[in-house]
Design a protein around this motif. Structure first.
Motif, PDB file in Angstrom:
ATOM      1  N   ILE A 113       0.861  -1.179   0.000  1.00  0.00           N
ATOM      2  CA  ILE A 113       0.000   0.000   0.000  1.00  0.00           C
ATOM      3  C   ILE A 113       0.897   1.228   0.000  1.00  0.00           C
ATOM      4  N   GLY A 114       0.613   2.154  -0.901  1.00  0.00           N
ATOM      5  CA  GLY A 114       1.414   3.365  -1.000  1.00  0.00           C
ATOM      6  C   GLY A 114       0.531   4.571  -1.251  1.00  0.00           C
ATOM      7  N   GLU A 115       1.087   5.717  -1.010  1.00  0.00           N
ATOM      8  CA  GLU A 115       0.347   6.959  -1.191  1.00  0.00           C
ATOM      9  C   GLU A 115       0.834   7.700  -2.421  1.00  0.00           C
ATOM     10  N   GLU A 116      -0.119   8.225  -3.184  1.00  0.00           N
ATOM     11  CA  GLU A 116       0.160   9.149  -4.270  1.00  0.00           C
ATOM     12  C   GLU A 116      -0.573  10.446  -3.948  1.00  0.00           C
ATOM     13  N   VAL A 117      -0.352  11.477  -4.717  1.00  0.00           N
ATOM     14  CA  VAL A 117      -0.945  12.780  -4.444  1.00  0.00           C
ATOM     15  C   VAL A 117      -2.465  12.708  -4.338  1.00  0.00           C
ATOM     16  N   ASP A 118      -3.113  12.001  -5.260  1.00  0.00           N
ATOM     17  CA  ASP A 118      -4.571  11.997  -5.302  1.00  0.00           C
ATOM     18  C   ASP A 118      -5.221  10.675  -4.922  1.00  0.00           C
ATOM     19  N   CYS A 119      -4.417   9.691  -4.477  1.00  0.00           N
ATOM     20  CA  CYS A 119      -5.020   8.397  -4.157  1.00  0.00           C
ATOM     21  C   CYS A 119      -4.103   7.555  -3.272  1.00  0.00           C
ATOM     22  N   LEU A 120      -4.678   6.512  -2.771  1.00  0.00           N
ATOM     23  CA  LEU A 120      -3.941   5.470  -2.079  1.00  0.00           C
ATOM     24  C   LEU A 120      -3.818   4.322  -3.077  1.00  0.00           C
ATOM     25  N   LEU A 121      -2.617   3.816  -3.265  1.00  0.00           N
ATOM     26  CA  LEU A 121      -2.406   2.697  -4.195  1.00  0.00           C
ATOM     27  C   LEU A 121      -2.396   1.381  -3.438  1.00  0.00           C
ATOM     28  N   VAL A 122      -3.080   0.408  -3.990  1.00  0.00           N
ATOM     29  CA  VAL A 122      -3.089  -0.947  -3.462  1.00  0.00           C
ATOM     30  C   VAL A 122      -2.531  -1.820  -4.582  1.00  0.00           C
ATOM     31  N   VAL A 123      -1.332  -2.352  -4.372  1.00  0.00           N
ATOM     32  CA  VAL A 123      -0.640  -3.121  -5.409  1.00  0.00           C
ATOM     33  C   VAL A 123      -0.580  -4.582  -4.961  1.00  0.00           C
ATOM     34  N   HIS A 124      -1.307  -5.436  -5.675  1.00  0.00           N
ATOM     35  CA  HIS A 124      -1.387  -6.857  -5.320  1.00  0.00           C
ATOM     36  C   HIS A 124      -0.432  -7.655  -6.207  1.00  0.00           C
ATOM     37  N   HIS A 125       0.544  -8.295  -5.579  1.00  0.00           N
ATOM     38  CA  HIS A 125       1.571  -9.082  -6.268  1.00  0.00           C
ATOM     39  C   HIS A 125       1.243 -10.580  -6.192  1.00  0.00           C
ATOM     40  N   ALA A 126       1.724 -11.314  -7.184  1.00  0.00           N
ATOM     41  CA  ALA A 126       1.660 -12.780  -7.210  1.00  0.00           C
ATOM     42  C   ALA A 126       0.233 -13.319  -7.073  1.00  0.00           C
ATOM     43  N   SER A 127      -0.682 -12.689  -7.769  1.00  0.00           N
ATOM     44  CA  SER A 127      -2.081 -13.102  -7.733  1.00  0.00           C
ATOM     45  C   SER A 127      -2.268 -14.472  -8.390  1.00  0.00           C
ATOM     46  N   PRO A 128      -3.142 -15.301  -7.833  1.00  0.00           N
ATOM     47  CA  PRO A 128      -3.428 -16.599  -8.443  1.00  0.00           C
ATOM     48  C   PRO A 128      -4.558 -16.564  -9.475  1.00  0.00           C
ATOM     49  N   LEU A 129      -5.097 -15.390  -9.779  1.00  0.00           N
ATOM     50  CA  LEU A 129      -6.283 -15.315 -10.638  1.00  0.00           C
ATOM     51  C   LEU A 129      -6.058 -15.888 -12.039  1.00  0.00           C
ATOM     52  N   LYS A 130      -4.959 -15.557 -12.667  1.00  0.00           N
ATOM     53  CA  LYS A 130      -4.695 -16.070 -14.015  1.00  0.00           C
ATOM     54  C   LYS A 130      -4.587 -17.586 -14.005  1.00  0.00           C
ATOM     55  N   VAL A 131      -3.899 -18.109 -13.023  1.00  0.00           N
ATOM     56  CA  VAL A 131      -3.719 -19.552 -12.935  1.00  0.00           C
ATOM     57  C   VAL A 131      -5.052 -20.250 -12.672  1.00  0.00           C
ATOM     58  N   ALA A 132      -5.866 -19.674 -11.810  1.00  0.00           N
ATOM     59  CA  ALA A 132      -7.133 -20.298 -11.448  1.00  0.00           C
ATOM     60  C   ALA A 132      -8.170 -20.209 -12.563  1.00  0.00           C
ATOM     61  N   PHE A 133      -8.310 -19.028 -13.167  1.00  0.00           N
ATOM     62  CA  PHE A 133      -9.390 -18.794 -14.123  1.00  0.00           C
ATOM     63  C   PHE A 133      -8.950 -18.744 -15.577  1.00  0.00           C
ATOM     64  N   GLY A 134      -7.666 -18.626 -15.831  1.00  0.00           N
ATOM     65  CA  GLY A 134      -7.166 -18.551 -17.194  1.00  0.00           C
ATOM     66  C   GLY A 134      -6.891 -17.120 -17.625  1.00  0.00           C
ATOM     67  N   GLU A 135      -6.073 -16.989 -18.635  1.00  0.00           N
ATOM     68  CA  GLU A 135      -5.662 -15.670 -19.124  1.00  0.00           C
ATOM     69  C   GLU A 135      -6.837 -14.854 -19.653  1.00  0.00           C
ATOM     70  N   ASP A 136      -7.786 -15.512 -20.301  1.00  0.00           N
ATOM     71  CA  ASP A 136      -8.941 -14.785 -20.848  1.00  0.00           C
ATOM     72  C   ASP A 136      -9.784 -14.120 -19.756  1.00  0.00           C
ATOM     73  N   ALA A 137      -9.699 -14.626 -18.544  1.00  0.00           N
ATOM     74  CA  ALA A 137     -10.490 -14.093 -17.439  1.00  0.00           C
ATOM     75  C   ALA A 137      -9.873 -12.853 -16.804  1.00  0.00           C
ATOM     76  N   LEU A 138      -8.704 -12.446 -17.257  1.00  0.00           N
ATOM     77  CA  LEU A 138      -8.040 -11.290 -16.650  1.00  0.00           C
ATOM     78  C   LEU A 138      -8.775  -9.971 -16.907  1.00  0.00           C
ATOM     79  N   THR A 139      -9.789  -9.984 -17.767  1.00  0.00           N
ATOM     80  CA  THR A 139     -10.590  -8.769 -17.966  1.00  0.00           C
ATOM     81  C   THR A 139     -11.624  -8.597 -16.862  1.00  0.00           C
TER      82      THR A 139
END
Length: 163
Positions: free
Chosen positions: A82-108
């Motif tokens: 979690i980091g701060e920018e001028v106009d927002c708080l950033l939430v950066v999620h690393h090493a997500s299992p979503l692509k592996v679980a649902f497939g590349e087409d599901a990344l939308t």
């Protein structure tokens, strides 16, 4: 990171007993609506899922990040910064299992699950109702990294995101 290392890592991210089911679910689910509707449903699923986990009191950004990472570590779902920018708080999620679980087409649409989880956690901590968490851009690092912004709401929320 080498292709071999990425392949190994991805193979570890989703239990073999669930991989076939989740891919079939993803294919069928994606055929049932447009991306906006799929994202709205996944966002709501994330909110429901978030209620199962305690992230602590969020007394500071460090405490908040630690609480969230405790949950992600238990689930083997990567980690968050979690980091701060001028106009927002950033939430950066690393090493997500979503692509592996649902497939590349599901990344939308599948990243809306994380969006819903984080939204619910922030709201549970008493987040100002004028703020909204949304995904910034598309998946990065071959579907392993997602960036979300928490900032003032610009548009009216959909039915599923109103609280």
């Amino acid at each position: 990171m080498s292709i071999k290392n990425v392949s190994y890592y991805e193979a570890q991210q989703c239990s073999l007993q669930w991989k076939a089911f989740l891919r079939a679910f993803s294919t069928e689910f994606a055929s049932k609506g447009d991306v906006k509707d799929l994202r709205a449903f996944m966002h709501q699923m994330g909110r429901t899922m978030a209620a199962s986990f305690s992230i602590g009191d969020g007394s500071s950004l460090i405490a908040l990040e630690d609480g969230m990472n405790r949950v992600w570590s238990e689930l083997n779902w990567g980690w968050v910064e979690i980091g701060e920018e001028v106009d927002c708080l950033l939430v950066v999620h690393h090493a997500s299992p979503l692509k592996v679980a649902f497939g590349e087409d599901a990344l939308t649409w599948s990243p809306a699950l994380l969006e819903g989880i984080y939204s619910q956690w922030f709201e549970g901590l008493g987040m100002d109702k004028t703020l909204r968490l949304t995904q910034r851009g598309t998946a990065l690092e071959d579907g392993q990294l997602f960036v979300y912004e928490l900032k003032k709401q610009v548009e009216e929320p959909s039915y599923f995101t109103r609280r």
